[in-house]
Write a protein that holds these residues in place. Structure first.
Motif, PDB file in Angstrom:
ATOM      1  N   GLY A 192      -3.616  29.106   1.973  1.00  0.00           N
ATOM      2  CA  GLY A 192      -4.799  29.470   1.208  1.00  0.00           C
ATOM      3  C   GLY A 192      -4.701  30.912   0.740  1.00  0.00           C
ATOM      4  N   LYS A 193      -5.713  31.368   0.022  1.00  0.00           N
ATOM      5  CA  LYS A 193      -5.745  32.720  -0.526  1.00  0.00           C
ATOM      6  C   LYS A 193      -6.543  33.589   0.439  1.00  0.00           C
ATOM      7  N   TYR A 194      -5.877  34.492   1.134  1.00  0.00           N
ATOM      8  CA  TYR A 194      -6.478  35.155   2.290  1.00  0.00           C
ATOM      9  C   TYR A 194      -7.685  36.015   1.938  1.00  0.00           C
ATOM     10  N   VAL A 195      -7.812  36.488   0.678  1.00  0.00           N
ATOM     11  CA  VAL A 195      -8.984  37.303   0.337  1.00  0.00           C
ATOM     12  C   VAL A 195     -10.264  36.472   0.317  1.00  0.00           C
ATOM     13  N   TYR A 196     -10.153  35.147   0.393  1.00  0.00           N
ATOM     14  CA  TYR A 196     -11.324  34.273   0.440  1.00  0.00           C
ATOM     15  C   TYR A 196     -11.475  33.592   1.804  1.00  0.00           C
ATOM     16  N   PHE A 197     -10.701  34.035   2.784  1.00  0.00           N
ATOM     17  CA  PHE A 197     -10.781  33.453   4.125  1.00  0.00           C
ATOM     18  C   PHE A 197     -12.129  33.751   4.765  1.00  0.00           C
ATOM     19  N   ALA A 198     -12.577  32.817   5.602  1.00  0.00           N
ATOM     20  CA  ALA A 198     -13.695  33.063   6.514  1.00  0.00           C
ATOM     21  C   ALA A 198     -13.141  33.742   7.764  1.00  0.00           C
ATOM     22  N   PRO A 199     -13.985  34.424   8.559  1.00  0.00           N
ATOM     23  CA  PRO A 199     -13.486  35.108   9.764  1.00  0.00           C
ATOM     24  C   PRO A 199     -12.716  34.185  10.706  1.00  0.00           C
ATOM     25  N   GLU A 200     -13.244  32.981  10.938  1.00  0.00           N
ATOM     26  CA  GLU A 200     -12.533  32.072  11.843  1.00  0.00           C
ATOM     27  C   GLU A 200     -11.192  31.642  11.274  1.00  0.00           C
ATOM     28  N   GLN A 201     -11.090  31.582   9.953  1.00  0.00           N
ATOM     29  CA  GLN A 201      -9.824  31.241   9.304  1.00  0.00           C
ATOM     30  C   GLN A 201      -8.837  32.403   9.445  1.00  0.00           C
ATOM     31  N   ALA A 202      -9.331  33.627   9.302  1.00  0.00           N
ATOM     32  CA  ALA A 202      -8.482  34.809   9.461  1.00  0.00           C
ATOM     33  C   ALA A 202      -7.949  34.916  10.882  1.00  0.00           C
ATOM     34  N   ILE A 224     -12.540  41.171   6.995  1.00  0.00           N
ATOM     35  CA  ILE A 224     -13.212  39.869   7.051  1.00  0.00           C
ATOM     36  C   ILE A 224     -13.768  39.616   8.451  1.00  0.00           C
ATOM     37  N   CYS A 225     -12.960  39.849   9.467  1.00  0.00           N
ATOM     38  CA  CYS A 225     -13.391  39.577  10.837  1.00  0.00           C
ATOM     39  C   CYS A 225     -14.544  40.488  11.262  1.00  0.00           C
ATOM     40  N   GLN A 226     -14.602  41.682  10.698  1.00  0.00           N
ATOM     41  CA  GLN A 226     -15.650  42.637  11.069  1.00  0.00           C
ATOM     42  C   GLN A 226     -16.855  42.579  10.129  1.00  0.00           C
ATOM     43  N   GLY A 227     -16.787  41.778   9.082  1.00  0.00           N
ATOM     44  CA  GLY A 227     -17.870  41.744   8.113  1.00  0.00           C
ATOM     45  C   GLY A 227     -18.016  43.056   7.375  1.00  0.00           C
ATOM     46  N   ASP A 228     -16.909  43.724   7.119  1.00  0.00           N
ATOM     47  CA  ASP A 228     -16.902  45.056   6.517  1.00  0.00           C
ATOM     48  C   ASP A 228     -16.717  44.948   5.007  1.00  0.00           C
ATOM     49  N   PHE A 229     -17.824  44.891   4.272  1.00  0.00           N
ATOM     50  CA  PHE A 229     -17.750  44.838   2.815  1.00  0.00           C
ATOM     51  C   PHE A 229     -19.037  45.416   2.227  1.00  0.00           C
ATOM     52  N   PRO A 230     -18.973  45.988   1.009  1.00  0.00           N
ATOM     53  CA  PRO A 230     -20.169  46.555   0.384  1.00  0.00           C
ATOM     54  C   PRO A 230     -21.185  45.456   0.072  1.00  0.00           C
ATOM     55  N   ARG A 231     -22.462  45.752   0.261  1.00  0.00           N
ATOM     56  CA  ARG A 231     -23.492  44.774  -0.065  1.00  0.00           C
ATOM     57  C   ARG A 231     -23.540  44.584  -1.576  1.00  0.00           C
ATOM     58  N   PRO A 232     -23.850  43.393  -2.040  1.00  0.00           N
ATOM     59  CA  PRO A 232     -23.769  43.103  -3.476  1.00  0.00           C
ATOM     60  C   PRO A 232     -24.542  44.073  -4.359  1.00  0.00           C
ATOM     61  N   ARG A 233     -25.727  44.501  -3.919  1.00  0.00           N
ATOM     62  CA  ARG A 233     -26.561  45.376  -4.762  1.00  0.00           C
ATOM     63  C   ARG A 233     -26.002  46.793  -4.848  1.00  0.00           C
ATOM     64  N   GLU A 234     -25.017  47.117  -4.008  1.00  0.00           N
ATOM     65  CA  GLU A 234     -24.344  48.404  -4.163  1.00  0.00           C
ATOM     66  C   GLU A 234     -23.502  48.419  -5.441  1.00  0.00           C
ATOM     67  N   TRP A 235     -22.949  47.272  -5.804  1.00  0.00           N
ATOM     68  CA  TRP A 235     -22.165  47.164  -7.031  1.00  0.00           C
ATOM     69  C   TRP A 235     -23.040  46.779  -8.222  1.00  0.00           C
ATOM     70  N   THR A 236     -23.985  45.885  -8.002  1.00  0.00           N
ATOM     71  CA  THR A 236     -24.822  45.367  -9.083  1.00  0.00           C
ATOM     72  C   THR A 236     -26.281  45.464  -8.672  1.00  0.00           C
TER      73      THR A 236
END
Length: 377
Positions: free
Chosen positions: A190-200, A239-251
């Motif tokens: 699969g494409k790892y940038v779209y993995f879920a934490p359990e998949q990672a 992914i495992c840590q849930g470390d990503f910008p919240r959507p409204r930070e970008w839009t």
């Protein structure tokens, strides 16, 4: 196999054009000829000759056929034939006249949109989730759940037709109870940038894994960028840590309620996500009715015409772009609408009509980061 020019016969199919080549398989636009000279456009997916003797890959390909042949839903590209021609296994599937979502997002950037208009992104996500919900709840002939998990939900595997239909493709690495045991090698497919934490983490997967991936795709549509970027190890850690910008930070224009829905779908713990794709789709549907009650599924078809009008015009296929739709695109995207186009007295008032036909694509290229520019006329 060389690129066919006038068409290369392959069993009852004529291969017209190779449209994609992956690591182990290639995909052709083809034509099937039935009795009485009746023809049908199809897509042929077949194993590359170098892998025809690879028992593990052939087994995976047969597994894809076993799963996909049992799926029949409006949001899943139909697989209607599986066979072997001179030692080459193949799948024959529905031809979707349009583009993969990855190409749609890239073209949106070229048209000056930083991301897809939120109501249209939500429409795409709802249809994608309906297809997943159907696959997740399939039963075998004895009424037992098959526990199908797509495991590769990504913009490359979501097709949009010029009429606005949304189709999931490529269940090639899907798992089901009938497919046998999962191996360690399966965990990294699969494409790892779209993995879920359990998949990672290489853990057991279920339908909630696809819910997370669908949320990641929706995030990319809404924000114009992926939530997780970087090297393989860096992305898997985030992914495992849930470390990503919240959507409204970008839009910032994303409605807070839509952001909450998206963050629920992308919760690190499967127990905190929507437990089914259907529940995720229903939440999006309710939110859409509140924030964009005037949007309809036909808007996706208009949007595809808007994005790919040059190709359609060049090839002779009618394209009608209502002025009201262009105005809504500008409003949804937070950029000015284009100036009015003068309409001759003998032309319809909804806009100019062009004629063109485009063959579309079954697979697309990865897109780069999107940028904000004024919406062109």
């Amino acid at each position: 196999m060389p690129q066919p020019s006038a068409g290369l016969q392959f069993g009852k199919y004529k291969l017209l054009e190779r449209i994609a080549t992956g690591g182990m398989a290639e995909i052709y636009r083809a034509r099937m000829t039935a009795v009485a000279g009746i023809t049908k456009p199809v897509v042929i997916k077949k194993i590359l000759p170098g892998y025809a003797d690879d028992d593990a890959f052939v087994s995976m390909f047969i597994n894809e056929a076993r799963i996909a042949l049992g799926l029949s839903h409006g949001n899943i590209a139909q697989i209607f034939d599986f066979g072997e021609v001179e030692g080459e296994y193949f799948l024959a599937m529905e031809w979707v006249d349009g583009h993969p979502l990855s190409h749609v997002m890239r073209r949106a950037r070229e048209k000056g949109l930083s991301a897809l208009p939120p109501p249209l992104a939500v429409l795409v996500a709802i249809d994608m989730l309906r297809g997943l919900a159907y696959a997740h709840t399939r039963l075998d002939d004895n009424g037992r759940p098959l526990h199908i998990v797509h495991r590769d939900v990504s913009p490359q595997n979501v097709l949009l037709s010029y009429e606005g239909q949304v189709k999931l493709v490529d269940f090639g690495i899907a798992r089901a109870r009938l497919a046998g045991r999962e191996t360690k090698a399966d965990a990294v497919k699969g494409k790892y940038v779209y993995f879920a934490p359990e998949q990672a983490r290489g853990e057991a997967l279920d339908a909630r894994t696809d819910v997370f991936a669908a949320g990641t795709v929706l995030y990319e549509m809404l924000c114009g960028r992926r939530p997780f970027e970087g090297s393989l190890q860096e992305v898997l850690r985030k992914i495992c840590q849930g470390d990503f910008p919240r959507p409204r930070e970008w839009t910032p224009g994303i409605p807070p309620a839509l952001e909450r829905i998206l963050l629920t779908a992308m919760a690190t713990s499967p127990e905190q996500r929507y437990q089914t794709a259907q529940a995720f789709a229903e939440a999006l549907t309710r939110q859409l009715h509140v924030t964009a009650p005037d949007v309809s599924p036909s808007e996706l078809g208009h949007f595809m015409g808007y994005l790919f009008e040059p190709e359609l015009v060049d090839a002779g296929r009618p394209v009608q772009l209502p002025r009201e739709f262009l105005t809504r695109v500008g409003r949804w995207s937070g950029v000015p609408a284009p100036p009015p186009i003068p309409t001759p007295p003998d032309m319809p008032r909804y806009g100019l009509e062009h004629r063109g036909e485009h063959r579309g694509e079954q697979r697309g290229e990865p897109r780069g980061d999107l940028t904000t520019q004024p919406l062109p006329p």
